[in-house]
Scaffold this motif. Sequence first.
Motif, mmCIF file in Angstrom:
data_model
loop_
_atom_site.group_PDB
_atom_site.id
_atom_site.type_symbol
_atom_site.label_atom_id
_atom_site.label_comp_id
_atom_site.label_asym_id
_atom_site.label_seq_id
_atom_site.Cartn_x
_atom_site.Cartn_y
_atom_site.Cartn_z
ATOM 1 N N ASP A 195 0.866 -1.120 0.163
ATOM 2 C CA ASP A 195 0.039 0.025 -0.205
ATOM 3 C C ASP A 195 1.017 0.981 0.140
ATOM 4 O OD1 ASP A 195 -2.340 1.388 -0.107
ATOM 5 O OD2 ASP A 195 -2.621 1.496 1.931
ATOM 6 N N ARG A 196 1.731 1.279 -0.483
ATOM 7 C CA ARG A 196 2.628 2.365 -1.049
ATOM 8 C C ARG A 196 1.995 2.588 -2.264
ATOM 9 N NH1 ARG A 196 7.326 0.913 -1.878
ATOM 10 N NH2 ARG A 196 7.468 -1.125 -1.984
ATOM 11 N N LEU A 197 1.210 4.072 -2.989
ATOM 12 C CA LEU A 197 0.529 4.060 -3.980
ATOM 13 C C LEU A 197 1.015 5.415 -3.808
ATOM 14 C CD1 LEU A 197 -1.966 1.442 -4.256
ATOM 15 C CD2 LEU A 197 0.005 1.599 -5.489
ATOM 16 N N THR A 198 0.565 6.446 -2.417
ATOM 17 C CA THR A 198 1.182 7.561 -2.207
ATOM 18 C C THR A 198 2.361 7.836 -2.080
ATOM 19 O OG1 THR A 198 -0.664 7.982 -0.595
ATOM 20 C CG2 THR A 198 -0.938 8.665 -3.075
ATOM 21 N N PRO A 199 2.916 9.492 -2.359
ATOM 22 C CA PRO A 199 3.239 9.690 -3.146
ATOM 23 C C PRO A 199 3.322 8.894 -4.356
ATOM 24 C CG PRO A 199 4.726 10.265 -2.414
ATOM 25 C CD PRO A 199 4.708 9.460 -1.353
ATOM 26 N N PRO A 200 2.476 9.574 -5.534
ATOM 27 C CA PRO A 200 2.434 8.492 -7.305
ATOM 28 C C PRO A 200 3.978 8.836 -7.673
ATOM 29 C CG PRO A 200 1.291 10.609 -7.740
ATOM 30 C CD PRO A 200 1.306 10.555 -5.903
ATOM 31 N N SER A 201 4.524 7.848 -8.305
ATOM 32 C CA SER A 201 5.499 7.558 -8.578
ATOM 33 C C SER A 201 5.437 8.446 -11.203
ATOM 34 C CB SER A 201 6.221 6.684 -9.247
ATOM 35 O OG SER A 201 7.332 6.361 -8.290
ATOM 36 N N PHE A 202 4.309 8.065 -10.660
ATOM 37 C CA PHE A 202 3.338 8.526 -12.394
ATOM 38 C C PHE A 202 1.865 8.372 -11.276
ATOM 39 C CE2 PHE A 202 2.427 7.714 -16.768
ATOM 40 C CZ PHE A 202 3.067 8.888 -17.539
#
Length: 290
Positions: free
Chosen positions: A227-234
Amino acid sequence: MSEARTVAMLGTGIMGAAMARNIIRAGHTVHVWNRTRAKAEPLAADGAHVADTPAGAVHDADVVVTMLHDGAAALEVMRQAAARPGTAWIQSTTSSIGDVGEMAELAREQQLLFFDSPVLGTRQPAEDGQLVVLAAGPAEGRPAVAPVFDAVGSRTVWTGEDGAAASSTRLKLVANSWVLAVTNAAGEALALAKGLGVDPQGFFDIISGGALDMGYLHAKGAAILEDRLTPPSFAVTTAAKDAELIVQAGREHGVRLDVAEAAAQRFNRATELGHGGEDMAAAYFASFDR
């Protein structure tokens, strides 16, 4: 260091802000503008001059960089900016091939040196100055833009001397078609594992070290599972836009791209489910009902 430049960065989202910081660190003077000023203001602490308008940002610039949402936005902003003749325009927005032609025509009208220059890489490579710059533009103008490319990228790949031909944008769309396909494939594999009650680590174990293994899969898989989707890379919304550009390019050149079309649908569905601002790996959630 090579001769310092005055650079205007138009667009300070994930990529533009990181690029601006690296250009400042390289010793150049940087003016920034963003449609939402609050996104540009933090760059003042890094030494950037924050402008209220595109015209204010480009007034004294030797080089203008556009890193905006799409080609239409870049065209609109550069018309407002009205950079002085002789300025080099580095166009780094991922856009359609047709929009690149329109931007090149605008550059001719305004007597600007036009460089079709999208970049490969996401948040971390941008922050580290390790992007791959794809560039096409006139040989006589390259000394003006080379210090900027060197500040933001690990290498520059020259694809031609006529930015209007969109050779760099064409290559970028090909590269992105692969990236977006792999992103969605990773998400679907993990979604299927969840649905079938399979431990995803078992999947990673059986492909480990073989021809099917890849670092990108592990990176996106970890982002989903941890659950490491923020902050987004893209971001998902940006990936959806790029997928639609890829489908459009294929259609216009007689190529049917079923996987890219499905990718666009998955990214848009993930956005509808509330994941638009998360990393594009969040397309994973498109595999499930609300």
